[in-house]
Design a protein around this motif. Sequence first.
Motif, PDB file in Angstrom:
ATOM      1  N   GLY A  27       0.120  -1.256  -0.270  1.00  0.00           N
ATOM      2  CA  GLY A  27      -0.182  -0.390   0.251  1.00  0.00           C
ATOM      3  C   GLY A  27       0.472   1.195  -0.399  1.00  0.00           C
ATOM      4  O   GLY A  27       0.430   2.501   0.170  1.00  0.00           O
ATOM      5  N   PHE A  28       2.262   1.404  -0.307  1.00  0.00           N
ATOM      6  CA  PHE A  28       3.342   2.317  -0.314  1.00  0.00           C
ATOM      7  C   PHE A  28       3.137   2.712  -1.536  1.00  0.00           C
ATOM      8  O   PHE A  28       4.221   1.349  -2.037  1.00  0.00           O
ATOM      9  N   TRP A  29       2.213   3.677  -2.833  1.00  0.00           N
ATOM     10  CA  TRP A  29       3.014   3.938  -3.357  1.00  0.00           C
ATOM     11  C   TRP A  29       3.989   4.538  -4.207  1.00  0.00           C
ATOM     12  O   TRP A  29       4.607   4.963  -4.678  1.00  0.00           O
ATOM     13  N   THR A  30       4.714   5.129  -2.743  1.00  0.00           N
ATOM     14  CA  THR A  30       6.031   6.350  -3.011  1.00  0.00           C
ATOM     15  C   THR A  30       6.235   6.243  -1.589  1.00  0.00           C
ATOM     16  O   THR A  30       6.204   5.298  -0.708  1.00  0.00           O
ATOM     17  N   GLY A  31       7.450   6.573  -1.442  1.00  0.00           N
ATOM     18  CA  GLY A  31       8.654   6.278  -0.504  1.00  0.00           C
ATOM     19  C   GLY A  31       9.053   4.687  -0.285  1.00  0.00           C
ATOM     20  O   GLY A  31       8.622   4.682   0.708  1.00  0.00           O
ATOM     21  N   TRP A  32      10.010   4.608  -1.355  1.00  0.00           N
ATOM     22  CA  TRP A  32      10.380   3.134  -1.045  1.00  0.00           C
ATOM     23  C   TRP A  32      12.015   2.900  -0.320  1.00  0.00           C
ATOM     24  O   TRP A  32      12.689   2.371  -1.215  1.00  0.00           O
ATOM     25  N   LYS A  33      11.342   3.329   0.776  1.00  0.00           N
ATOM     26  CA  LYS A  33      12.705   2.997   1.809  1.00  0.00           C
ATOM     27  C   LYS A  33      12.496   2.249   3.114  1.00  0.00           C
ATOM     28  O   LYS A  33      13.064   2.607   3.778  1.00  0.00           O
ATOM     29  N   ARG A  34      11.591   1.649   3.228  1.00  0.00           N
ATOM     30  CA  ARG A  34      11.787   0.988   4.038  1.00  0.00           C
ATOM     31  C   ARG A  34      12.307  -0.794   4.495  1.00  0.00           C
ATOM     32  O   ARG A  34      12.302  -0.754   5.112  1.00  0.00           O
ATOM     33  N   LEU A  35      12.798  -1.227   3.146  1.00  0.00           N
ATOM     34  CA  LEU A  35      13.696  -1.956   3.207  1.00  0.00           C
ATOM     35  C   LEU A  35      14.781  -1.256   3.139  1.00  0.00           C
ATOM     36  O   LEU A  35      15.429  -1.070   1.675  1.00  0.00           O
ATOM     37  N   LEU A  36      15.440  -2.144   3.857  1.00  0.00           N
ATOM     38  CA  LEU A  36      17.027  -0.554   3.904  1.00  0.00           C
ATOM     39  C   LEU A  36      17.715  -1.317   3.200  1.00  0.00           C
ATOM     40  O   LEU A  36      18.866  -0.368   2.361  1.00  0.00           O
ATOM     41  N   ASP A  37      18.009  -2.984   2.471  1.00  0.00           N
ATOM     42  CA  ASP A  37      19.388  -2.738   1.462  1.00  0.00           C
ATOM     43  C   ASP A  37      18.665  -2.335   0.575  1.00  0.00           C
ATOM     44  O   ASP A  37      19.585  -2.073   0.285  1.00  0.00           O
TER      45      ASP A  37
END
Length: 424
Positions: A129-139
Motif C-alpha cells: 500500500g505504499f505508492w511512494t516512499g520506497w525506503k522501508r527495506l533498508l538494504d
Amino acid sequence: MNHLIALALLSLFTAFKVKTGLVQLRPFDGLVAVMFLLTLLGGHRRMQFRLTAGLLILLPYFFWHMFSATTVGLENGLREGLQIAVVTAFALTLAAQADRIDHAKLGRLMLVGLLLITAYNIYWHVDHGFWTGWKRLLDPKRAFNFLPLVLGCLLLCSGGQTRRLYWLLWAGLGVVILFSGERKALAIYLILSAALAARGRLLITVPAMAAGIVLVGLFGSMIDNPYLQRQVRTILDPLGSTLSLSAIAAGEMPESMSNAQRKFAATVSMELFTRHPIIGVGTNAYRDTIEARYAYLPEFMRLSPHGEILRILVENGLVGLMLYLSIWGIALTRLLRVLMTAARAWIISREQAVLLPVILFVPTFFYLSLEAAGTHSLVALVIISLSPEFCVFALRNRMQRAVTATTPIYGHLRSALGRSASAR
C-alpha cells in the motif's frame, strides 16, 4: 569470475543475513571466500598484481580502524577485525583479477541486478500500500544510490542505439528516484544529470544543476502527495523543521526524523571530538556513548552517525580521517593521470576523461558522507581505491584488437599508475 563479483556486490543490496553471537554473516562473505580460494588455486600468475598501489593505500586505514576497535573492547576489535579480513580478501581478489575482468560485462550484470532489486523493492512497497516512499527495506533501498553510478558509466562508454537506450533508462530512473523519496539518490541523480548534460564543462554544469533543483522544487509545489512534498521541502531546507531534544524526548515527531538525527549526531560528535581529537573515542564507541547518556531519546535518535566522514572523525580521530581522505586523494590523482594519458593518445575522448571521475567519485563520496558505516561502505572504498587499476585494464581490453599489450601506449598507461602500481 565476472558473475561471482557481480553476485557478491549485488548481495550487499539484499536483506539476506544471519546473526551469530559475534558477527553478522551475509552471502557476500561466502562469495568472497569462494572467489579468494579460486584466485589462490589459479596459481601465482594471477596473483602478480596483488600488491597494487590501490591496495597498499587501503591497509593503513584498515589497520587503524581495527586498532581503534580494540581500544573499545576485545570482542569489538575481533568483530571489526573479521569484517576487515573479509573486505581485504575481496580487495586482494579484485587486484589479482583486474586484468581478467570484463568491465563492460560486469557493468551490464550490475545494471540488470540492481534493476531487478529495485523492481522487487517497488513491488513490495506497492503490494503493502505504499505508492511512494520506497525506503522501508533498508538494504534494497541502497540500489537507488548506486544505479546512477552504474548506468552513468555505461552511458558514458556506449554509443549508437545502446546509448539511446541508456538515456531512456536514465530518464525513467529519475522518475523512480523522485517517487522513492530517497534524498541522497535524488541529489546524486541531479549532479550526474547536470554533468552528463553539460558534457563535463563546469560553467554549464552549475547552471544545469541549479535548473534541476528548481524543477524539483516546482514538482514539490505542484503534486498532491504529502510525503513527496515533505521530502522535497527537507531537501531544499534541511534544517528548517527540526525540534529541540526536550520536544523529541516528550514524544513530538520532527518533520524529518533523518534530519533531526543528523543534527543531533553532529552536535554530540563535535563534543566527543574535542575531547579526543587525535585518536578518537574508538570504533563503534559513539553508539555506546549515546546509549549510556541519551537512553531517554527515541531509538531513531540513538543511531550511529550517518556519514563516514563524521564517524571517522569522532571514532578514529584526525589520524583516521587523514588516512581515509588520503585514499580518496591518491586514488583520484592516479585515476586522472591514467585518463589524461589515454585522452592524449586518443584512446578515449577528453569528455570521457573528465566525466568518468565525476561519475565514480561524486556519488560514492556523497553517499558515504551521508550514510552509516558497514561492509558496503568499506567495499565502496575498495572499489574507489582500485579504480585506477581497473581503468588501465579496461582501456587495454578496449584497444586490444588494434594493438597488443606490449605496445608503447599500454606501457604509458601502466607507468601513469606510478612505479608502485604492482609488485613483481
